[in-house]
Enzyme design. Structure first.
Site, PDB file in Angstrom:
ATOM      1  N   ILE A  28       0.838  -1.202   0.000  1.00 53.45           N
ATOM      2  CA  ILE A  28       0.000   0.000   0.000  1.00 53.45           C
ATOM      3  C   ILE A  28       0.872   1.251   0.000  1.00 53.45           C
ATOM      4  O   ILE A  28       0.619   2.213  -0.746  1.00 53.45           O
ATOM      5  CB  ILE A  28      -0.942  -0.003   1.214  1.00 53.45           C
ATOM      6  CG1 ILE A  28      -1.912  -1.177   1.137  1.00 53.45           C
ATOM      7  CG2 ILE A  28      -1.733   1.305   1.306  1.00 53.45           C
ATOM      8  CD1 ILE A  28      -2.688  -1.425   2.421  1.00 53.45           C
ATOM      9  N   GLN A  42       2.241   1.939  -3.369  1.00 49.74           N
ATOM     10  CA  GLN A  42       1.209   2.457  -4.264  1.00 49.74           C
ATOM     11  C   GLN A  42       0.878   3.906  -3.946  1.00 49.74           C
ATOM     12  O   GLN A  42       0.688   4.734  -4.846  1.00 49.74           O
ATOM     13  CB  GLN A  42      -0.056   1.604  -4.138  1.00 49.74           C
ATOM     14  CG  GLN A  42      -1.176   1.990  -5.100  1.00 49.74           C
ATOM     15  CD  GLN A  42      -0.937   1.442  -6.488  1.00 49.74           C
ATOM     16  OE1 GLN A  42      -0.082   0.583  -6.687  1.00 49.74           O
ATOM     17  NE2 GLN A  42      -1.674   1.945  -7.463  1.00 49.74           N
ATOM     18  N   GLU A  43       0.801   4.230  -2.684  1.00 48.29           N
ATOM     19  CA  GLU A  43       0.348   5.551  -2.264  1.00 48.29           C
ATOM     20  C   GLU A  43       1.409   6.632  -2.489  1.00 48.29           C
ATOM     21  O   GLU A  43       1.093   7.720  -2.963  1.00 48.29           O
ATOM     22  CB  GLU A  43      -0.034   5.526  -0.773  1.00 48.29           C
ATOM     23  CG  GLU A  43      -1.302   4.734  -0.466  1.00 48.29           C
ATOM     24  CD  GLU A  43      -2.557   5.489  -0.876  1.00 48.29           C
ATOM     25  OE1 GLU A  43      -2.453   6.644  -1.315  1.00 48.29           O
ATOM     26  OE2 GLU A  43      -3.649   4.919  -0.763  1.00 48.29           O
ATOM     27  N   SER A  44       2.657   6.364  -2.124  1.00 48.63           N
ATOM     28  CA  SER A  44       3.644   7.444  -2.092  1.00 48.63           C
ATOM     29  C   SER A  44       5.013   7.070  -2.632  1.00 48.63           C
ATOM     30  O   SER A  44       5.907   7.918  -2.644  1.00 48.63           O
ATOM     31  CB  SER A  44       3.825   7.914  -0.647  1.00 48.63           C
ATOM     32  OG  SER A  44       4.454   6.882   0.120  1.00 48.63           O
ATOM     33  N   TYR A  71      -6.501   0.438  -8.366  1.00 49.20           N
ATOM     34  CA  TYR A  71      -5.764   0.566  -7.105  1.00 49.20           C
ATOM     35  C   TYR A  71      -5.740  -0.765  -6.361  1.00 49.20           C
ATOM     36  O   TYR A  71      -4.686  -1.245  -5.930  1.00 49.20           O
ATOM     37  CB  TYR A  71      -6.434   1.649  -6.265  1.00 49.20           C
ATOM     38  CG  TYR A  71      -5.883   1.867  -4.879  1.00 49.20           C
ATOM     39  CD1 TYR A  71      -4.816   2.727  -4.655  1.00 49.20           C
ATOM     40  CD2 TYR A  71      -6.459   1.245  -3.770  1.00 49.20           C
ATOM     41  CE1 TYR A  71      -4.323   2.955  -3.371  1.00 49.20           C
ATOM     42  CE2 TYR A  71      -5.978   1.452  -2.488  1.00 49.20           C
ATOM     43  CZ  TYR A  71      -4.906   2.315  -2.301  1.00 49.20           C
ATOM     44  OH  TYR A  71      -4.432   2.530  -1.025  1.00 49.20           O
TER      45      TYR A  71
END
Length: 501
Positions: free
Chosen positions: A338, A341-343, A466
């Site tokens: 995660i 994926q996010e940052s 996502y």
């Protein structure tokens, strides 16, 4: 996460066992040439019917590749590699997600392709007559030369093919190198071949040459250039083939996919009137990054990095994420997927919506001060808290659906996911199955559906992608961690996974 309940998109992700090839039992005797059917591992002879339309309907292109520095690997937790970045550009232009299928030691890339487990073989793949019997090749996007690489321990530096007499060259039987060496033998050159296990990757073989285990091998010049930046003890020998075409391989019954891939590749690689290759700026940047400059690859694969405790990690924040995940009884590998994926593990990252930090937490939904959310441990802990709450909300589901819904909620919010579940019920489908609800999320991009939804329009395709990409990354991380664990206890080269060139 309970992998016994993986469904939907995840069933296509290979959780391949990853092993290190044993060097014992390798014969130094020459082996007679074999037919394509004998030398190439194939059990699925008829490809399924799956062309570009079916791929777009699913929204995912599955890339069959090897875990190697020229194809695909992790760098600080981020998915990179020449083949990966080139194919990712294609998927971006065609509004597709890109998933990675790593070929395991006992698996055939042709079977994975023709069975539909993957859609395209992208792994520095040389066009050969034997392979053309089994797959369809795109137009080329690179030309490479095959060269003999010799161990510096020998103190012997051959400059021509005729000087190879007395030298044993170790290659895989299913490689293009083996085919070329057999051709040279038939032409009367003094070639001695040592056939090594097919699950040894080219970089591992180069490593064995560098440390003197093997006398010599064959590699593409671009792979040698990259490897020589982080391996000592390799000597460049004579060329044995020039201008081999490198291309992607697809099913023989996918003309629309072939056409679209060829249109893409034509923009980046073509020949002028004099037959000289012309490359796009984008392709030249990738070539420089992975084969010419090679700084990040040299850092990643250097002995210092590999022996300094980094080989078993997948991101710069593994220990911190592992500790926080343990406090909330979460899967730390999923949390790492995660965060990637996010940052991309950037603690200073700020999204267009105002989400901040490694886990991209929205300050307005957090009791933590906005400034504190830029502190990695604080941000990771707040992200874990939010994820834990979402997982509890879906606790009555099986683990795969539970995670899928929690991820969707983390991305789109509880309201939009609730709208999609209500729409799923309206269509007489199970609202507790992510596959059904993901279809409804896509419908909520259409006016006739979102105008009656409580929370209105949502970019459902982004949420579906996502979830799919995190699930894929999670499984890829698990595969690589399993490999690293094996590598610490076994005989190792650099990777030990199967390469396809």
């Amino acid at each position: 996460m309970n992998k016994d309940h993986i469904t939907g998109v995840q069933k296509y992700i290979l959780l391949s066992g990853v092993g290190i090839a044993l060097l014992a039992g390798c014969s130094n005797e020459s082996v007679p040439e074999t037919s394509a059917e004998q030398s190439l591992p194939v059990t699925v002879n008829e490809p399924i019917q799956k062309d570009l339309a079916e791929i777009k309907q699913n929204g995912v292109l599955r890339m069959i590749t090897s875990y190697s520095s020229n194809s695909y690997f992790l760098y600080n937790g981020i998915q990179v590699g020449f083949e990966y970045e080139l194919l990712r550009e294609f998927t971006k232009e065609n509004d597709l997600a890109l998933e990675v299928v790593i070929v395991g030691p006992d698996e055939s890339p042709y079977d994975l392709l023709n069975s539909g487990e993957g859609d395209i073989i992208a792994a520095n793949y040389t066009i050969t007559p034997e392979r053309k019997q089994l797959v369809k090749f795109t137009r080329p996007y690179n030309l490479v030369d095959q060269l003999v690489v010799v161990s510096d321990d020998l103190g012997f530096y051959p400059e021509s093919i005729s000087e190879l007499e007395g030298l044993t060259i170790s290659v895989r039987r299913n490689s293009s190198y083996y085919v070329r060496l057999q051709e040279l033998k038939e032409e009367g050159f003094p070639i001695s071949i040592n056939v090594i296990p097919d699950d040894m990757d080219t970089e591992s073989v180069l490593f064995q040459v560098a440390n003197g285990t093997y006398e010599a091998t064959v590699a593409d010049n671009n792979m040698y250039d990259a490897a020589s930046k982080y391996m000592n003890g390799l000597v460049k020998g004579p060329l044995i083939a020039e201008g081999d075409s490198i291309a992607w391989a697809i099913r023989q019954n996918a003309p629309d996919l072939e056409h679209q891939l060829n249109r893409f590749l034509y923009k980046h690689f073509r020949f002028n009137e004099d037959g000289i290759p012309k490359r796009s700026a984008f392709l030249n940047i990738l070539r420089k990054k992975y084969f010419e400059s090679g700084n990040q690859i040299a850092d990643y694969f250097s002995p210092t990095y590999q022996q300094g405790g980094q080989a078993g990690t997948i991101s710069p924040y593994d220990e911190m994420i592992r500790q926080v995940a343990g406090e909330f009884e979460l899967d730390w590998v999923m949390m790492t997927a995660i965060a990637a994926q996010e940052s991309r593990f950037n603690p200073s990252s700020v999204s267009w919506a105002g989400a901040v930090g490694i886990m991209q937490v929205l300050p307005r939904y957090s009791e933590i001060s906005p400034d504190s959310l830029y502190i990695p441990e604080v941000n990771i802990r707040e992200g874990a808290k939010i994820l834990s709450e979402h997982l509890k909300h879906y606790s009555y589901m099986d683990s795969t659906n539970q995670w899928s819904f929690a991820l969707a909620t983390y991305n789109a919010g509880m309201g939009h996911v609730a709208d999609a579940r209500r729409l799923t019920i309206d269509h007489n489908k199970d609202p507790n199955e992510w596959e059904n609800v993901s279809e409804s999320l896509l419908k909520l991009m259409q006016r006739k559906y979102y105008q009656n939804a409580r929370y209105g329009f949502t970019r459902g395709i982004e949420t579906v992608r996502y979830v799919n990409e995190i699930m894929n990354r999670y499984n890829t991380y698990q595969t690589i961690l399993a490999y690293n664990e094996t590598k610490r206890t076994g005989n190792t080269g650099v990777f030990g996974l199967q390469t396809l060139n």
